[in-house]
Design a protein around this motif. Sequence first.
Motif, PDB file in Angstrom:
ATOM      1  N   VAL A 171       0.873  -1.177   0.000  1.00 33.20           N
ATOM      2  CA  VAL A 171       0.000   0.000   0.000  1.00 33.20           C
ATOM      3  C   VAL A 171       0.908   1.225   0.000  1.00 33.20           C
ATOM      4  CG1 VAL A 171      -1.856   1.229   1.168  1.00 33.20           C
ATOM      5  CG2 VAL A 171      -1.735  -1.264   1.327  1.00 33.20           C
ATOM      6  N   THR A 172       0.778   2.070  -1.032  1.00 29.87           N
ATOM      7  CA  THR A 172       1.680   3.206  -1.201  1.00 29.87           C
ATOM      8  C   THR A 172       0.889   4.507  -1.196  1.00 29.87           C
ATOM      9  OG1 THR A 172       3.093   1.834  -2.599  1.00 29.87           O
ATOM     10  CG2 THR A 172       3.468   4.217  -2.655  1.00 29.87           C
ATOM     11  N   VAL A 173       1.363   5.458  -0.419  1.00 34.05           N
ATOM     12  CA  VAL A 173       0.762   6.788  -0.407  1.00 34.05           C
ATOM     13  C   VAL A 173       1.296   7.569  -1.605  1.00 34.05           C
ATOM     14  CG1 VAL A 173       0.600   8.978   0.829  1.00 34.05           C
ATOM     15  CG2 VAL A 173       0.445   6.807   2.088  1.00 34.05           C
ATOM     16  N   ILE A 174       0.411   7.951  -2.517  1.00 38.04           N
ATOM     17  CA  ILE A 174       0.786   8.685  -3.727  1.00 38.04           C
ATOM     18  C   ILE A 174       0.677  10.189  -3.493  1.00 38.04           C
ATOM     19  CG2 ILE A 174       0.218   9.076  -6.158  1.00 38.04           C
ATOM     20  CD1 ILE A 174       1.381   6.329  -5.617  1.00 38.04           C
ATOM     21  N   ALA A 175      -0.356  10.586  -2.805  1.00 41.38           N
ATOM     22  CA  ALA A 175      -0.617  11.994  -2.494  1.00 41.38           C
ATOM     23  C   ALA A 175      -1.482  11.999  -1.231  1.00 41.38           C
ATOM     24  CB  ALA A 175      -1.333  12.665  -3.668  1.00 41.38           C
ATOM     25  N   ASP A 177      -4.422  12.610  -0.837  1.00 39.69           N
ATOM     26  CA  ASP A 177      -5.762  12.080  -1.076  1.00 39.69           C
ATOM     27  C   ASP A 177      -5.751  10.878  -2.030  1.00 39.69           C
ATOM     28  OD1 ASP A 177      -5.070  13.385  -3.398  1.00 39.69           O
ATOM     29  OD2 ASP A 177      -7.079  14.197  -3.750  1.00 39.69           O
ATOM     30  N   GLN A 178      -4.573  10.282  -2.287  1.00 34.58           N
ATOM     31  CA  GLN A 178      -4.493   9.146  -3.204  1.00 34.58           C
ATOM     32  C   GLN A 178      -3.601   8.054  -2.632  1.00 34.58           C
ATOM     33  OE1 GLN A 178      -3.606  10.043  -7.314  1.00 34.58           O
ATOM     34  NE2 GLN A 178      -4.616  12.040  -7.165  1.00 34.58           N
ATOM     35  N   VAL A 179      -4.075   6.802  -2.781  1.00 32.08           N
ATOM     36  CA  VAL A 179      -3.310   5.653  -2.308  1.00 32.08           C
ATOM     37  C   VAL A 179      -3.305   4.597  -3.402  1.00 32.08           C
ATOM     38  CG1 VAL A 179      -5.329   4.617  -1.195  1.00 32.08           C
ATOM     39  CG2 VAL A 179      -3.048   4.002  -0.416  1.00 32.08           C
ATOM     40  N   LYS A 180      -2.206   3.873  -3.500  1.00 31.52           N
ATOM     41  CA  LYS A 180      -2.060   2.833  -4.515  1.00 31.52           C
ATOM     42  C   LYS A 180      -1.923   1.476  -3.832  1.00 31.52           C
ATOM     43  CE  LYS A 180       1.287   1.157  -7.953  1.00 31.52           C
ATOM     44  NZ  LYS A 180       2.618   1.421  -8.575  1.00 31.52           N
ATOM     45  N   PHE A 181      -2.741   0.510  -4.281  1.00 33.16           N
ATOM     46  CA  PHE A 181      -2.656  -0.865  -3.803  1.00 33.16           C
ATOM     47  C   PHE A 181      -1.988  -1.710  -4.887  1.00 33.16           C
ATOM     48  CE2 PHE A 181      -6.198   0.907  -1.453  1.00 33.16           C
ATOM     49  CZ  PHE A 181      -5.999   0.416  -0.172  1.00 33.16           C
ATOM     50  N   THR A 182      -1.020  -2.519  -4.499  1.00 34.70           N
ATOM     51  CA  THR A 182      -0.361  -3.454  -5.405  1.00 34.70           C
ATOM     52  C   THR A 182      -0.727  -4.868  -5.003  1.00 34.70           C
ATOM     53  OG1 THR A 182       1.488  -1.926  -5.743  1.00 34.70           O
ATOM     54  CG2 THR A 182       1.850  -4.240  -6.323  1.00 34.70           C
ATOM     55  N   PHE A 183      -1.133  -5.676  -5.975  1.00 38.57           N
ATOM     56  CA  PHE A 183      -1.606  -7.030  -5.711  1.00 38.57           C
ATOM     57  C   PHE A 183      -0.565  -8.062  -6.140  1.00 38.57           C
ATOM     58  CE2 PHE A 183      -5.859  -4.907  -6.874  1.00 38.57           C
ATOM     59  CZ  PHE A 183      -5.990  -4.397  -5.599  1.00 38.57           C
ATOM     60  N   LYS A 184      -0.502  -9.161  -5.408  1.00 37.99           N
ATOM     61  CA  LYS A 184       0.460 -10.227  -5.700  1.00 37.99           C
ATOM     62  C   LYS A 184       0.135 -10.954  -7.000  1.00 37.99           C
ATOM     63  CE  LYS A 184       1.368 -11.177  -0.797  1.00 37.99           C
ATOM     64  NZ  LYS A 184       1.235 -12.193   0.288  1.00 37.99           N
ATOM     65  N   GLN A 185      -1.138 -11.093  -7.284  1.00 40.62           N
ATOM     66  CA  GLN A 185      -1.569 -11.813  -8.473  1.00 40.62           C
ATOM     67  C   GLN A 185      -2.978 -11.346  -8.822  1.00 40.62           C
ATOM     68  OE1 GLN A 185      -2.058 -16.065  -7.551  1.00 40.62           O
ATOM     69  NE2 GLN A 185      -1.955 -15.512  -5.387  1.00 40.62           N
ATOM     70  N   VAL A 186      -3.438 -11.715  -9.996  1.00 41.95           N
ATOM     71  CA  VAL A 186      -4.790 -11.344 -10.406  1.00 41.95           C
ATOM     72  C   VAL A 186      -5.784 -12.145  -9.576  1.00 41.95           C
ATOM     73  CG1 VAL A 186      -6.457 -11.304 -12.284  1.00 41.95           C
ATOM     74  CG2 VAL A 186      -4.061 -10.766 -12.732  1.00 41.95           C
TER      75      VAL A 186
END
Length: 618
Positions: A171-175, A177-186
């Motif tokens: 889970v990465t804080v982009i701004a 008011d924005q956060v990015k989730f990265t998934f291990k697989q589909v």
Amino acid sequence: MFITVFITLFINILGFPAQSAPPDPSAWGGPWETSLILHGQAKYQPSSPALDYAQPAAEKGGRLTLGMPGSFDSLNPFSLKGDPPAFVRSLVFQELGDQTLDEPFSVYPSVASAYALSQDRLHMWVKIDPLAKFADGTPITAEDVKFSHQILISDKAQSFFKFYWADISDVTVIAPDQVKFTFKQVNPELPMITTQIPLLSKKYYEKGDFGSAFATKLMGSGPYRIKDFKVGAFILFERNPQFWAKDQLLNRGRYNFDEIMVKYYKDQTSLVESFKKGDFDLYAVNSAKVWALDLGGERFEKLKWIKKDFLANQNNQGVQGFGFNLRRPLFQDPRVRKAFVLAHDFAWANKNLFYDQYTESRSFFENSPLKATGLPTPEELAVLQPFKADLPPEVFTQELGWLGAEKDIKKRLRQAALLLKEAGYQIKDGLAVGPHGPLKVKFLLQGQGFERILEPYAQNLKKIGIEIQLETKEDSVYVRRLNDRDFDMTVINVGQSQSPGNEQKDQWTTQAADANGSYNYTGLKNKVVDSLVEKIIYAKTREELELMTRCLDRVLYHQHILVHNWYSSKHRLAYWDKLGFPKVLPKFYNPLQLIDYLWIDKAKDKQLQAAVAKGQPL
């Protein structure tokens, strides 16, 4: 996937092409999508006036008082420590997204305002609504989202969350008011369930011990705040007049009471009598005996102050049963477990104890198209055949519920006695004694409601040499022993949604069997079950999901990990006649969710008060 609620445009995360999100949406001026769809199309659009089952003109105000059995000793609904009261999570906290109660495959924004999925489905960006704020007035930020995820998958919270979001790698804080989730697989449902992260204030919760320091104080961003409480006795919620999302589409006609009081009663008798006296307003009845015998009399029939309604629903009923702790050596032999199953006489219990209000359960996904029926279909056989060497032959030759096909209890008990004999048990001084000593079983219970149901069952078991000792414990002791797996047998209730997914890991898999506080209470460890759970989670279509769930249902049943109980496709609701109800009921709901859409009808309330004061009928 759990059922919750929310609105607008849509993106089909399975079959339809999506807008491709660039690596860094913080510098991206393109459109964001405002709903996520697992199957089909979104039902509600930005122009929708309200949900079909909501009443936008519902009157606001007043206090709803509810009664609950048992007790509570903590306010924290996320920690393993303690037993929290009802409604805390749903009223005090919000999530990034929400679901409606008539549409199980869509997620609409709540704290989030929009979503963006990468084309490979391995990244999701979430934009936070600029109006979103906690009850103390501080804004909800991306840092709060990241903190919430981190603390909920840690050892400080229930193990369920760790299994549920296992495929979130970062889970990465982009701004702000924005956060990015990265998934291990589909993982088809992962974008949707990622939006179910409850939002916790980093500023409020990062100091102190999350498990115990916040047992008596909470702060969220939801529609209600905790106004007052007394541990084990009551909790009072007050509607937050500054609730930031009160005008959102999915909140129109919702959260209508100024206050919601929940009173706790130590036993069923005091609960029922208090309701009939008017100590609380609405009673969701889970006892057939109470419904048939105890909720009657002048105030119901003659004065008509109190109403009783059967409320239809299309819920997946999941499963309830007398569960075995497979960690105990005496339950390792499936023949012993089958003997317990055969000794339960549902037909007698339904007639004599339940007043013919129930249907016998034979599935782990009752009352839904996910339930396996008959013998395996060709499609099911294609899935199950590769596992044939690791499955009992009955998976392929017997229908679900086959042990209950013989209704004559004498014949069933003879079958049970033969199974025990095959398993090496002999009757000595009235007890079946075998490889693991005498069959003496301690049955852990919460409250006294099940004692009258288990006593006839215990008598049947005694006829084949099995002794049952009932251990009825208060809530806090019961919860602790359940989480510590300190029981031989207990009543297990596993709820299911219309779209099973990642939560199945926590309910059935080998990994969850030894995790303290998981929902795999029985301790089942089966590699076929593990494989089928994976197939459910990563199913690419609804048809594949249903097929894999039916195969799982079939395999679970033939493990005989519990004595299946019963279910009803209708809710039983008793209430003092001052409440307003929506004209249309949702499809998938429990009575506690329906409360969000009720209100105090002021005209009816005035009539009721006058009738009670004069002792006259309505």
